[in-house]
Every structure is written in C-alpha cells, then in structure tokens.
Design an enzyme around this catalytic site. Sequence first.
Site, mmCIF file in Angstrom:
data_model
loop_
_atom_site.group_PDB
_atom_site.id
_atom_site.type_symbol
_atom_site.label_atom_id
_atom_site.label_comp_id
_atom_site.label_asym_id
_atom_site.label_seq_id
_atom_site.Cartn_x
_atom_site.Cartn_y
_atom_site.Cartn_z
ATOM 1 N N THR A 1 0.836 -1.196 0.000
ATOM 2 C CA THR A 1 0.000 0.000 0.000
ATOM 3 C C THR A 1 0.872 1.246 0.000
ATOM 4 O O THR A 1 2.073 1.185 0.248
ATOM 5 C CB THR A 1 -0.908 0.052 1.242
ATOM 6 N N THR B 1 -3.876 1.052 -2.765
ATOM 7 C CA THR B 1 -3.168 -0.232 -2.715
ATOM 8 C C THR B 1 -3.334 -1.035 -3.989
ATOM 9 O O THR B 1 -4.405 -1.057 -4.595
ATOM 10 C CB THR B 1 -3.633 -1.082 -1.524
#
Length: 569
Positions: free
Chosen positions: A381, A399
């Site tokens: 992420t 992400t």
Amino acid sequence: MKKKLVVLGLLAVVLVLVIVGLCLWLPSASKEPDNHVYTRAAMAADAKQCLEIGRDTLRDGGSAVDAAIAALLCVGLMNAHSMGIGVGLFLTIYNSTTGKAEVINAREVAPRLAFASMFNSSEQSQKGGLSVAVPGEIRGYELAHQRHGRLPWARLFQPSIQLARQGFPVGKGLAAVLENKRTVIEQQPVLWYVFCRDRKVLREGERLTLPRLADTYEMLAIEGAQAFYNGSLMAQIVKDIQAAGGIVTAEDLNNYRAELIEHPLNISLGDAVLYMPSARLSGPVLALILNILKGYNFSRESVETPEQKGLTYHRIVEAFRFAYAKRTLLGDPKFVDVTEVVRNMTSEFFAAQLRSQISDHTTHPISYYKPEFYTPDDGGTAHLSVVAEDGSAVSATSTINLYFGSKVCSPVSGILFNNEWTTSALPAFTNEFGAPPSPANFIQPGKQPLLSMCLTIMVGQDGQVRMVVGAAGGTQITTDTALAIIYNLWFGYDVKRAVEEPRLHNKLLPNVTTVERNIDQAVTAALETRHHHTQIASTFIAVVQAIVRTAGGWAAALDSRKGGEPAGY
C-alpha cells in the site's frame, strides 16, 4: 567634506552588511526547515519528489485534494510496486470551511462475472488476470476533484507526465522490492522490460523511465476519467486483463462509480474527534483498540519505568487481540449486514466489557478472544497525508495489494493491475489454524474485499485539524496507526518519535506478537513473562506518515523505515 565621506563610508558598510545578510538568508529561506515544522501547509508520503509536486500544487493555489491527487499520480510512478492507476483507494477529507469530514470510496469491485468459488487455488487469486478487480483509482480522483478541486484537472497530471518521460532515480523502497521479487519479475516479459537493464533489476539510484504511462497520463489529463472507463483507454484495458485470463469487461468499467460517504465513522478521544472509514476498511478495528485502551488513561508515566512500560505494552497487545477477533465479522456493508458489529466495535460500553476481560498478569489462548473466522492478509500500500493553508486535510491510502499486484502490466498503456482478491476469503480454503474463512468476505459481483486501511483525521473541538495519520503495510496498518496515535496523544511523543518509535503487532491468528528488532528489551521480557509468544520481525512492520498541529505550525514526519522526507512551506 570629511563628514560627507564618513557618512558615505557608513552607508557603504551598511550596504555590504545588507548584501551579506541577504546572501546568507535567501538560501536558507528556500530550504525546508530541518525539524520539518511548516507554518502554512505540510505533506507526508513515502516519495520525496512526489511530496514536492504536492507542495508546489498547494503553492500554486491548489486545495488539499489537488495536492493529494498530484502527489498520488507521482507515487504511482515512483512506487509502482505499491499503487498506481490500475488499483483503488480511499480518501478521508476534512473541509475546514464547512467543518465536515467525508470519505470517498474508490476501491476495486468484483467484476459482474465473479463468483465465490472462482479460484481453484490461492495462487490464482494472487497472480494473473483472474485476480484483477475493476480499478477505481481514477474515478476516486475525479469525484474528489469535482467536490474539492481548485486547479484544472489537467494541471494535476503535468508534473508526473514530465517525470515519467524524463525518468527518475529508483528509490529505496522500489529497489528493495525489485531485488526481493527478482524471480517473479524475470518471469513476466513486460515487467522485465520495464524494471530491468542489462539482465538485472534496477538498483537504487538508477534511472527508470515510463514513457507508456506518460502517454496514458496525457490521455487522462485531456479526456478526464472517462478515458479509462468508457473512452480511448477502455478497450485496451479490457483486452490486457482478458488476455491474461481475467473476466473484467467493458460493462464493468462503464458501470464503475466512486462512492461518497458523507458521514464517516468517528469516535471521541478526549476533546478531539477521530474521523475514519468504516467497514469495508478497518476503521472499526482502530476504534475498538483505542476505545479499549483509553479506559487505562495512559500518559507519559505509563512508559517511564520498565515495569510500567511492560504492563502498558501488554495491555496494548491484548487490545489488538480482542479487536482482531471482531475484525473477522466485518465485510462490505452493501452485501453483509455489519450494522450491529460496527455499533459494538465503536461502543465505549462494549470496549469496557472487553477491557474487563484483560488480565494484567497473563495473555490467553486464542479461543478466549472468540474469533469466529479468519480473514486473509492484505499487502502493498501507499499512504499520503496533507494539510493545506486553509486547514483542510486529506488522508489517502491506495493499494495494489501484493507487491506488483497481479503482475499483469499492459505493454501498450503501461498500467499495472491490482490483485485485490487475495484479500477475499476463499470458501474452499481453511487456514493453518483450523479457522474457516469468513463468509462476510466471500467474493460476489460488485463486492469489495475487507482491508486494513485506517486513513484518519483528528479534529479538535475548535474545528481545527490536530492530526492526519495513516500507514502502509498490510494487516499491520491498523495496529501501527493505533500506535502512532497512542505515542503522540497519550505518551506525549513528538510526531517524529511517534512515527519512528519501535512497534509491535499481534492479529490473534497466528498466536504470535511480532516485535521490531530495536524495541526495548523490557517490553519483550514483560510480554514473555505474561506468556506471549514473541518473534523478531524480519523487516519493518509497516510504514507510517503523520502530520500534527503544534504551537509552531504543522509538524510532519515520514517513516524512515521506507526512506524520504516530508515537505511543506
């Protein structure tokens, strides 16, 4: 005559002193302050050039949202292993003029042809076209810009278009992942072509150019988000995903819409309010952790002696364990009724009940915490925090899921696609602890998987932002965000220490507390005395970025675990 000469001499001396003073002052004035406290605006993310792009966007009159979009477009280039335009994101936005917070949900959704048992193996959910969900990133930027943008849409793309064409030095984070995933990259011709030179993956400092992505960004700048979802990019996106075995269709892209959540989850902490997304993210988990722990009235004294510190960290770990047990019940509220679960997880009464079950002398077997199911880990992420001159703020997390996502990268557009379904529960697979997968997280058309993101904004009673915080790092995001808040708000650490302080993590399954190598040995010893199983983390646990309001301005901190510095002015 003498008097005239004396006066002229004095004037000459004064002029020289002024010139010398200006020479000394101007260079330092153009530099960012060493302590990273900014009087007007601040940004924190894990790519310095991207922060500078965001900062310059603010200086040009852009809003907090403008700066966030411009910076995220850049992060999608410089940290392509973690995020990009083939993925999805959430934004928590605070408007200082209205005093209102909102959340934009632009996460990926399951294609209309998806079904719960579509994967024959967990590997299929991790790699290849079938693992790709319908991307939402660009629709999220579009909705945020429509609501809060000041600068023209195309202006936000220009710095990243130039960066992608001219190239940039590979950063610490990308270089580490390229080396770690070298074998995987070698097996994917397009990734090999993009990220390798002379039969070797690029190393830190070597130049990476992304001309195909530059062309794609230009198209998006001119045509807007429509180019991706039903314009000139759409047919190629569908072709690339389906050629890799995926089931995303033109209809899926045509029908995708980002969602505005006007009443985000919030909890009170003293005289401040924390705003964060609810389920399908892990805001309820963060809320439960903090609600359990605030009953202990932690302060700096709670970590002053080895005994106090050991007990405090034991209580923190126990709160983690109870919260993660309840996390297994969360899912996409459009498909699963999580109303009662979220109500409990944000209830101070419920938190007090769990707190009463924490023993100060020992931890307990997994069954004590009453987990019903397990939920898979999530992965790579990128997080970004922004505070603008007007006091408005953005906390954004995007992400691709596992590093390099599905490993499907378009040879035409340069877009690297997500593998979002690794975070969904697969009905045919029971985990190694014997816990069944959570039905709340089974795949369905249009559904979004549960993730650990906790993009948070703290606002005081006066309506002014006090803290913007979030993290990147899979399941550890929630605990690391909680620790950064605890360290700053209750232990009184400044923002840099709150971000850098050694951390620990426990998600109940497995029954292990992971600690960073440099954590105080008194903490590890105290945990083991209380029967916790501890292990040293093989690498950093997660990466946190935070901005905190101080008497001197906005103090911004970037986690050195991934490298870089904050920016502001």
